[in-house]
Design an enzyme around this catalytic site. Structure first.
Site: not given
Length: 273
Positions: A232, A173
């Site tokens: 995040c 990611r």
């Protein structure tokens, strides 16, 4: 206070703590509540990531914006939280949701908070379906805004770097590969990657403090933890990295709560893939 508590320690202290079940599943938001109803640690209350541990979404402030501190404090007070009572959070997902509550409590100025190391699977006692009877208390807070930064601080940091941004998402990611949670893949320019799962042993417990210290020192490459900002996807797993840093004895890191989901909501903000 050690930010982690073992299952055996919790069994000894259980009568004196406020126990919070934080189980959750991003792909099925009702899974945690259903799991709690099927069986939870005796005396544990349930707090939901979306409903209790996050605030209202505007479409521009990320998937899990911080809750209103007074609303959260009132909720905690309704469960019996007080300034002098230890709070223990647990989940069944490696501590990521429990760590969110751990960080939120510290943000509210409450340091008497711990995460059950190993979560539900570490518990050796029985589970129950009995709902605890709350004894509402008074819970006052003293907000610590210095524990976080906002998107403007990150934009300013790009122009004149002061701190290092650490992204807790998976390497794929981070590289912009296989993004399924947010509409845009990639990462914040200048950020480095430390996957939150790397904080854990194979059994789901946190690595030893010495091991975490060595690993994080290598990740930060000479940068002090206090000069780092953890982010995040939505400000949840970043708290896992913040918890790991605390276990490692490397205090002072801050949270960018909006994280990638806020950052990528504005197409004018730069991204790297």
């Amino acid at each position: 206070m050690n930010p982690l508590i073992s299952a055996s320690q919790l069994q000894e202290q259980q009568a004196d703590v406020l126990l919070i079940d934080c189980r959750h599943d991003l792909s099925n938001p009702q899974a945690g509540r259903l799991a709690y109803a099927e069986g939870h640690l005796p005396g544990a209350y349930f707090l939901h990531l979306d409903d209790d541990l996050s605030g209202l979404k505007t479409g521009k402030n990320g998937r899990h914006p911080l809750p209103d501190p007074q609303v959260l404090a009132d909720k905690l007070a309704s469960l019996g939280a007080s300034r002098f009572r230890n709070i223990v959070a647990y989940d069944a997902q490696g501590g990521i949701y429990a760590a969110r509550l751990w960080w939120l409590m510290r943000w509210l100025g409450h340091d008497q908070v711990q995460v059950l190391d190993g979560g539900l699977s570490a518990w050796q006692g029985d589970l129950t379906q009995v709902l605890p009877k709350a004894a509402p208390s008074q819970f006052t807070f003293e907000l610590r805004p210095e524990l976080m930064v906002d998107v403007n601080a990150l934009l300013a940091n790009m122009a004149q770097p002061i701190f290092t941004v650490v992204d807790a998402r998976s390497p794929s990611r981070f590289k912009g590969e296989g993004e399924t949670l947010d509409p845009v893949g990639g990462h914040i320019p200048g950020a480095i990657n430390r996957f939150f799962q790397d904080n854990l042993q194979a059994d789901g417990r946190f690595k030893l403090a010495t091991e975490l210290n060595a690993e994080w020192q290598a990740v930060l490459s000479g940068v002090k933890a206090s000069n780092s900002v953890q982010q995040c996807g939505s400000g949840v797993t970043a708290c896992h990295n913040l918890l790991a840093l605390e276990v490692a004895g490397l205090s002072g890191a801050r949270l960018y709560a909006g994280s990638w989901s806020e950052w990528c909501a504005d197409p004018l903000r730069p991204i790297l893939i």
